[in-house]
Write an enzyme that holds these catalytic residues in place. Structure first.
Site, mmCIF file in Angstrom:
data_model
loop_
_atom_site.group_PDB
_atom_site.id
_atom_site.type_symbol
_atom_site.label_atom_id
_atom_site.label_comp_id
_atom_site.label_asym_id
_atom_site.label_seq_id
_atom_site.Cartn_x
_atom_site.Cartn_y
_atom_site.Cartn_z
ATOM 1 N N GLU A 118 0.812 -1.215 0.000
ATOM 2 C CA GLU A 118 0.000 0.000 0.000
ATOM 3 C C GLU A 118 0.850 1.271 0.000
ATOM 4 O O GLU A 118 0.368 2.352 0.320
ATOM 5 C CB GLU A 118 -0.935 -0.001 1.208
ATOM 6 C CG GLU A 118 -1.890 -1.181 1.253
ATOM 7 C CD GLU A 118 -2.685 -1.245 2.537
ATOM 8 O OE1 GLU A 118 -3.632 -0.451 2.672
ATOM 9 O OE2 GLU A 118 -2.355 -2.061 3.414
ATOM 10 N N ASN A 164 -9.566 -0.603 9.989
ATOM 11 C CA ASN A 164 -8.302 -0.001 9.580
ATOM 12 C C ASN A 164 -7.862 1.028 10.615
ATOM 13 O O ASN A 164 -8.614 1.941 10.934
ATOM 14 C CB ASN A 164 -8.458 0.695 8.226
ATOM 15 C CG ASN A 164 -8.952 -0.247 7.149
ATOM 16 O OD1 ASN A 164 -8.168 -0.921 6.495
ATOM 17 N ND2 ASN A 164 -10.261 -0.311 6.972
ATOM 18 N N TYR A 195 -9.265 3.138 -5.523
ATOM 19 C CA TYR A 195 -8.276 4.186 -5.732
ATOM 20 C C TYR A 195 -8.268 4.835 -7.104
ATOM 21 O O TYR A 195 -7.605 5.834 -7.301
ATOM 22 C CB TYR A 195 -6.880 3.649 -5.397
ATOM 23 C CG TYR A 195 -6.792 3.264 -3.938
ATOM 24 C CD1 TYR A 195 -6.939 4.225 -2.944
ATOM 25 C CD2 TYR A 195 -6.620 1.950 -3.549
ATOM 26 C CE1 TYR A 195 -6.896 3.889 -1.607
ATOM 27 C CE2 TYR A 195 -6.568 1.602 -2.208
ATOM 28 C CZ TYR A 195 -6.710 2.580 -1.249
ATOM 29 O OH TYR A 195 -6.672 2.244 0.074
ATOM 30 N N ASP A 235 -15.189 -1.716 8.083
ATOM 31 C CA ASP A 235 -15.894 -2.110 6.870
ATOM 32 C C ASP A 235 -16.892 -3.222 7.188
ATOM 33 O O ASP A 235 -16.583 -4.153 7.947
ATOM 34 C CB ASP A 235 -14.905 -2.594 5.811
ATOM 35 C CG ASP A 235 -13.929 -1.503 5.380
ATOM 36 O OD1 ASP A 235 -14.298 -0.307 5.485
ATOM 37 O OD2 ASP A 235 -12.820 -1.833 4.947
ATOM 38 N N SER A 259 -6.531 -2.342 1.715
ATOM 39 C CA SER A 259 -6.781 -1.823 0.372
ATOM 40 C C SER A 259 -7.215 -2.891 -0.626
ATOM 41 O O SER A 259 -7.028 -2.751 -1.824
ATOM 42 C CB SER A 259 -5.537 -1.088 -0.170
ATOM 43 O OG SER A 259 -5.271 0.064 0.583
ATOM 44 N N ARG A 269 -11.444 3.102 10.642
ATOM 45 C CA ARG A 269 -12.553 2.910 9.699
ATOM 46 C C ARG A 269 -12.894 1.429 9.650
ATOM 47 O O ARG A 269 -12.034 0.591 9.367
ATOM 48 C CB ARG A 269 -12.169 3.389 8.302
ATOM 49 C CG ARG A 269 -13.383 3.675 7.405
ATOM 50 C CD ARG A 269 -13.024 3.795 5.938
ATOM 51 N NE ARG A 269 -12.784 2.472 5.376
ATOM 52 C CZ ARG A 269 -11.666 2.127 4.736
ATOM 53 N NH1 ARG A 269 -10.672 2.977 4.617
ATOM 54 N NH2 ARG A 269 -11.545 0.904 4.246
ATOM 55 N N GLY A 305 -6.991 5.562 4.597
ATOM 56 C CA GLY A 305 -6.469 6.447 3.552
ATOM 57 C C GLY A 305 -6.994 7.868 3.673
ATOM 58 O O GLY A 305 -8.096 8.110 4.159
ATOM 59 N N GLU A 312 -13.531 -5.892 8.612
ATOM 60 C CA GLU A 312 -12.218 -5.522 9.139
ATOM 61 C C GLU A 312 -12.224 -4.080 9.590
ATOM 62 O O GLU A 312 -13.136 -3.312 9.266
ATOM 63 C CB GLU A 312 -11.130 -5.729 8.091
ATOM 64 C CG GLU A 312 -11.300 -4.866 6.841
ATOM 65 C CD GLU A 312 -10.249 -5.159 5.786
ATOM 66 O OE1 GLU A 312 -9.253 -4.413 5.734
ATOM 67 O OE2 GLU A 312 -10.435 -6.114 5.010
#
Length: 287
Positions: free
Chosen positions: A13, A252, A197, A238, A134, A236, A256, A250
């Site tokens: 990443e 984070n 992305y 998900d 990611s 964050r 990002g 998961e």
């Protein structure tokens, strides 16, 4: 106060980290902070923390040593202030399997995980690295042969049930959920790397137009995970929504901060601009 923005690193990443780091650095400088950027190289990840002068390390590192607690441990040893979660929370949240176990222990539904290929009794399944983000190295497998191929190319794989539903994400800042965002990939059935992305790769619907009870449940789940793991600053989480149920995927610890990232979108639901988020992070961790 001098702020060093650390970005780059050795993980898959790295490019996302560089984009995030430069966006954060630009914001800091625009707001009048004495800030500069430091790119960590694959073969030089420790010396930059020792050789440079800074009062606060603003960590914009995704995956690898930047998010698994190792570089946080170095900063702890040096007695330096840094942004984001500490060593333990970073290490645990980086391990998807362990995080799911903790989430399940506090009453949050998660997809089934298969410890062995022989134990798989439903398809499709997801094969992905247990410690990457990611959507790097993510494979959707429809039979045993595809699973075997994926397991051979994925480092530290985790095999889990593929729940096809609506992709949701919830940002948390300083223990409070920012809101729920629904992700609608344009060209793929799953929220893969390109959907994340590439500009225009997905539609971000925020606030998510879903049932209010499910909206609140996703918010609570994200806060519960953030607090249970002892996370700090921004995280964050998900989720997948299917049949009026929310499944945790998961979390984070260093989300990002690029022009297509989700945290800046979610922050607007609380009236925050990108610059506001960056400023709040500095104020939180510079005390």
């Amino acid at each position: 106060m001098k702020i060093a923005v650390f970005m780059g690193g050795e993980s898959s990443e790295k490019e996302v980290s560089l984009r995030s780091g430069n966006a954060v650095l630009k914001s800091l400088q625009k707001q009048g902070y004495d800030a500069y950027g430091i790119e960590l190289k694959e073969n030089n990840q420790i010396l930059p923390f020792l050789e440079n002068e800074y009062d606060l390390a603003y960590l914009v590192l995704h995956g690898g040593n930047g998010e698994n607690g190792k570089l946080q441990a170095i900063l702890d040893i040096l007695g330096k202030k840094y942004t984001g979660s500490g060593v333990l929370a970073s290490a645990i949240s980086m391990d998807k399997k362990r995080t799911k176990m903790i989430a399940e222990s506090i009453g949050i539904k998660v997809p089934r995980t298969f410890d062995k290929i022989e134990s798989i009794n439903t398809f499709p399944v997801i094969v992905k690295p247990v410690d990457e983000g990611s959507s790097v190295g993510l494979h959707v497998c429809n039979n045993i042969e595809e699973v075997k191929k994926a397991v051979n190319v994925v480092r530290n794989p985790i095999i889990e049930e593929y729940i096809k539903g609506e992709e949701l994400t919830v940002g948390v800042m300083n223990d409070r959920a920012l809101g729920v965002l629904r992700i609608i990939p344009k060209a793929a059935d799953i929220y893969d790397y390109d959907s994340k992305y590439k500009i225009g790769g997905s539609i971000h619907e925020y606030p998510a137009r879903i049932d209010n009870k499910l909206y609140k449940k996703a918010m609570k789940y994200a806060e519960d995970i953030h607090i249970e793991l002892g996370m700090k600053g921004i995280s964050r989480s998900d989720f997948i929504m299917k049949d009026d149920e929310i499944y945790f995927l998961e979390v984070n610890s260093s989300p990002g901060m690029t022009e297509t990232s989700l945290i800046p979108d979610l922050a607007t639901l609380q009236g925050y601009t990108f610059d506001d988020v960056v400023r709040i992070v500095v104020e939180t961790f510079s005390k």
